[in-house]
Motif scaffolding. Sequence first.
Motif, PDB file in Angstrom:
ATOM      1  N   GLU A 196       3.655 -44.197   1.101  1.00 15.23           N
ATOM      2  CA  GLU A 196       4.888 -44.989   1.118  1.00 15.23           C
ATOM      3  C   GLU A 196       5.244 -45.510  -0.273  1.00 15.23           C
ATOM      4  O   GLU A 196       6.425 -45.574  -0.639  1.00 15.23           O
ATOM      5  CB  GLU A 196       4.746 -46.160   2.100  1.00 15.23           C
ATOM      6  N   LEU A 197       4.229 -45.881  -1.046  1.00  9.34           N
ATOM      7  CA  LEU A 197       4.471 -46.338  -2.411  1.00  9.34           C
ATOM      8  C   LEU A 197       5.130 -45.240  -3.244  1.00  9.34           C
ATOM      9  O   LEU A 197       6.089 -45.482  -3.989  1.00  9.34           O
ATOM     10  CB  LEU A 197       3.142 -46.771  -3.042  1.00  9.34           C
ATOM     11  N   LEU A 198       4.633 -44.027  -3.108  1.00  9.41           N
ATOM     12  CA  LEU A 198       5.234 -42.895  -3.826  1.00  9.41           C
ATOM     13  C   LEU A 198       6.650 -42.609  -3.342  1.00  9.41           C
ATOM     14  O   LEU A 198       7.547 -42.310  -4.142  1.00  9.41           O
ATOM     15  CB  LEU A 198       4.345 -41.660  -3.662  1.00  9.41           C
ATOM     16  N   ARG A 199       6.858 -42.716  -2.041  1.00  7.34           N
ATOM     17  CA  ARG A 199       8.193 -42.454  -1.486  1.00  7.34           C
ATOM     18  C   ARG A 199       9.231 -43.449  -2.008  1.00  7.34           C
ATOM     19  O   ARG A 199      10.420 -43.125  -2.099  1.00  7.34           O
ATOM     20  CB  ARG A 199       8.144 -42.509   0.049  1.00  7.34           C
ATOM     21  N   CYS A 200       8.792 -44.638  -2.345  1.00  8.79           N
ATOM     22  CA  CYS A 200       9.726 -45.631  -2.880  1.00  8.79           C
ATOM     23  C   CYS A 200      10.237 -45.235  -4.260  1.00  8.79           C
ATOM     24  O   CYS A 200      11.247 -45.772  -4.732  1.00  8.79           O
ATOM     25  CB  CYS A 200       9.046 -46.999  -2.959  1.00  8.79           C
ATOM     26  N   HIS A 201       9.558 -44.292  -4.922  1.00  5.34           N
ATOM     27  CA  HIS A 201       9.935 -43.924  -6.293  1.00  5.34           C
ATOM     28  C   HIS A 201      10.284 -42.457  -6.471  1.00  5.34           C
ATOM     29  O   HIS A 201      10.693 -42.053  -7.563  1.00  5.34           O
ATOM     30  CB  HIS A 201       8.798 -44.292  -7.244  1.00  5.34           C
ATOM     31  N   LEU A 202      10.131 -41.661  -5.424  1.00  3.89           N
ATOM     32  CA  LEU A 202      10.456 -40.236  -5.501  1.00  3.89           C
ATOM     33  C   LEU A 202      11.484 -39.906  -4.426  1.00  3.89           C
ATOM     34  O   LEU A 202      11.289 -40.225  -3.256  1.00  3.89           O
ATOM     35  CB  LEU A 202       9.192 -39.386  -5.296  1.00  3.89           C
ATOM     36  N   SER A 203      12.556 -39.253  -4.794  1.00  4.27           N
ATOM     37  CA  SER A 203      13.646 -39.066  -3.846  1.00  4.27           C
ATOM     38  C   SER A 203      14.173 -37.642  -3.842  1.00  4.27           C
ATOM     39  O   SER A 203      13.867 -36.826  -4.703  1.00  4.27           O
ATOM     40  CB  SER A 203      14.796 -40.024  -4.182  1.00  4.27           C
ATOM     41  N   VAL A 204      15.012 -37.365  -2.833  1.00  2.00           N
ATOM     42  CA  VAL A 204      15.745 -36.102  -2.758  1.00  2.00           C
ATOM     43  C   VAL A 204      16.881 -36.169  -3.769  1.00  2.00           C
ATOM     44  O   VAL A 204      17.528 -37.203  -3.928  1.00  2.00           O
ATOM     45  CB  VAL A 204      16.303 -35.886  -1.341  1.00  2.00           C
ATOM     46  N   ILE A 205      17.104 -35.089  -4.476  1.00  2.00           N
ATOM     47  CA  ILE A 205      18.168 -35.073  -5.478  1.00  2.00           C
ATOM     48  C   ILE A 205      19.260 -34.112  -5.058  1.00  2.00           C
ATOM     49  O   ILE A 205      19.199 -33.521  -3.981  1.00  2.00           O
ATOM     50  CB  ILE A 205      17.608 -34.707  -6.870  1.00  2.00           C
ATOM     51  N   SER A 206      20.269 -33.951  -5.880  1.00  2.00           N
ATOM     52  CA  SER A 206      21.447 -33.162  -5.513  1.00  2.00           C
ATOM     53  C   SER A 206      21.069 -31.737  -5.120  1.00  2.00           C
ATOM     54  O   SER A 206      20.150 -31.141  -5.670  1.00  2.00           O
ATOM     55  CB  SER A 206      22.421 -33.133  -6.697  1.00  2.00           C
ATOM     56  N   GLY A 207      21.795 -31.215  -4.128  1.00  2.00           N
ATOM     57  CA  GLY A 207      21.557 -29.856  -3.665  1.00  2.00           C
ATOM     58  C   GLY A 207      20.490 -29.768  -2.592  1.00  2.00           C
ATOM     59  O   GLY A 207      20.129 -28.676  -2.153  1.00  2.00           O
ATOM     60  N   GLY A 208      19.974 -30.930  -2.166  1.00  2.00           N
ATOM     61  CA  GLY A 208      18.984 -30.941  -1.086  1.00  2.00           C
ATOM     62  C   GLY A 208      17.564 -30.755  -1.557  1.00  2.00           C
ATOM     63  O   GLY A 208      16.624 -30.803  -0.761  1.00  2.00           O
ATOM     64  N   SER A 209      17.381 -30.485  -2.858  1.00  2.00           N
ATOM     65  CA  SER A 209      16.014 -30.367  -3.355  1.00  2.00           C
ATOM     66  C   SER A 209      15.477 -31.751  -3.675  1.00  2.00           C
ATOM     67  O   SER A 209      16.197 -32.738  -3.648  1.00  2.00           O
ATOM     68  CB  SER A 209      15.990 -29.481  -4.604  1.00  2.00           C
ATOM     69  N   GLY A 210      14.204 -31.820  -3.987  1.00  2.00           N
ATOM     70  CA  GLY A 210      13.639 -33.120  -4.292  1.00  2.00           C
ATOM     71  C   GLY A 210      12.132 -33.098  -4.197  1.00  2.00           C
ATOM     72  O   GLY A 210      11.499 -32.055  -4.386  1.00  2.00           O
ATOM     73  N   TRP A 211      11.571 -34.241  -3.877  1.00  2.00           N
ATOM     74  CA  TRP A 211      10.119 -34.397  -3.874  1.00  2.00           C
ATOM     75  C   TRP A 211       9.528 -34.336  -2.480  1.00  2.00           C
ATOM     76  O   TRP A 211      10.069 -34.904  -1.538  1.00  2.00           O
ATOM     77  CB  TRP A 211       9.748 -35.708  -4.539  1.00  2.00           C
ATOM     78  N   LYS A 212       8.432 -33.647  -2.373  1.00  2.00           N
ATOM     79  CA  LYS A 212       7.686 -33.566  -1.120  1.00  2.00           C
ATOM     80  C   LYS A 212       6.325 -34.219  -1.337  1.00  2.00           C
ATOM     81  O   LYS A 212       5.626 -33.908  -2.307  1.00  2.00           O
ATOM     82  CB  LYS A 212       7.501 -32.107  -0.684  1.00  2.00           C
ATOM     83  N   ILE A 213       5.977 -35.123  -0.465  1.00  2.00           N
ATOM     84  CA  ILE A 213       4.697 -35.816  -0.552  1.00  2.00           C
ATOM     85  C   ILE A 213       3.885 -35.447   0.681  1.00  2.00           C
ATOM     86  O   ILE A 213       4.260 -35.761   1.811  1.00  2.00           O
ATOM     87  CB  ILE A 213       4.895 -37.343  -0.623  1.00  2.00           C
ATOM     88  N   THR A 214       2.787 -34.754   0.456  1.00  2.00           N
ATOM     89  CA  THR A 214       1.964 -34.256   1.566  1.00  2.00           C
ATOM     90  C   THR A 214       0.604 -34.928   1.554  1.00  2.00           C
ATOM     91  O   THR A 214      -0.128 -34.835   0.561  1.00  2.00           O
ATOM     92  CB  THR A 214       1.766 -32.726   1.450  1.00  2.00           C
TER      93      THR A 214
END
Length: 257
Positions: A103-121
Motif C-alpha cells: 500500500e505504501l508503494l501504491r501511494c507513490h506509483l500510479s497508472v499513467i497516460s495510455g493505460g500503462s503504469g506500475w504493477k506491484i506484485t
Amino acid sequence: TISQYSSDFFLISSGLDAQMNQAYCGTATAVAVLNSLRFLKVANGNGVDIPVDPIYDPYPYATQEDIFGDCTKAHVISHTGGGPGVDGILTPPFGLSMAQVVELLRCHLSVISGGSGWKITEQYVDSTHMTIGKMRFDLKNALMDNNSRVLVNYDRSAVGQYGGGHWSPVGSYSEKEDAFLVLDVAKYKYPPVWIPSERLFDGMATTDDCGMWNYPDGQDALSQEERNAHTPKNYASTLEKLGCQPELRGYIIVTRS
C-alpha cells in the motif's frame, strides 16, 4: 563487464539511506526503491510520485519522513512521527507488513497516460506450494529489467543473521554462486550481503505473527499502556486487540508495464 543482473544496484544505492530506527526497515526499503526510479526518462512522465524534501528542493528525493502523507494515513498507518507509542510503526505490532508495504508503494506509483503504469506484485513464499526455482526465476527476471525492482521480507535468523523479521531491496544476482545481493537498510548492523538462493527462500518462507491486522487505524483504540506494551502479557493482549493474524513473508516486485 557489469552483470546483466546488476543494473538496479547502482540506482538503488544512490537513494538508499540507513533505516532511521530499528522498526523502519520497510519504510527505508520502499524509500530506496522509489528514489531509484527518479532517474527513469519517460516522455509522458514516469508515474512516480517522489516528495521534494525542503532540504533538497528543487530535486525530488524521498526520505523516511516525507514519504508519509494523506494517502498513507488512509491506507498504511494512521500516525507517523512522535516516537514509540505515538508513531504507529514504533507501536505494536511494530514495523510494516507485506500488505502495508504494498500500500505504501501504491501511494507513490500510479497508472499513467495510455493505460500503462506500475504493477506491484506481492508473492508470499509458501514452501509447501512454491519452489526455489520459481522464486529464483521471478527475482532474476526483475533484476534484468531496468524498470523493475525487488523488495524482500525475510527472517534474519533463517539466513544466518542476528534478529527477526526484516526488509531490504535486492541489488544483484550471481549465477556462479547462485546468490542474491541484499542491500541491507540496517547499514549500522550489516553490510550488503550475498545470500544463497536456498537460504533466502528459507528466510522468506517464514511467518510474521502479525502479518495481517486491522491497520491503518486499529491502533487508535489502544490505551497508552497497550501502546507501550512493556511486558509479554501486555504485548500479547495488544496484538489480540489489533486482530493480529499470522501471514507468510515473501517478496514484492515493482515493474513498469
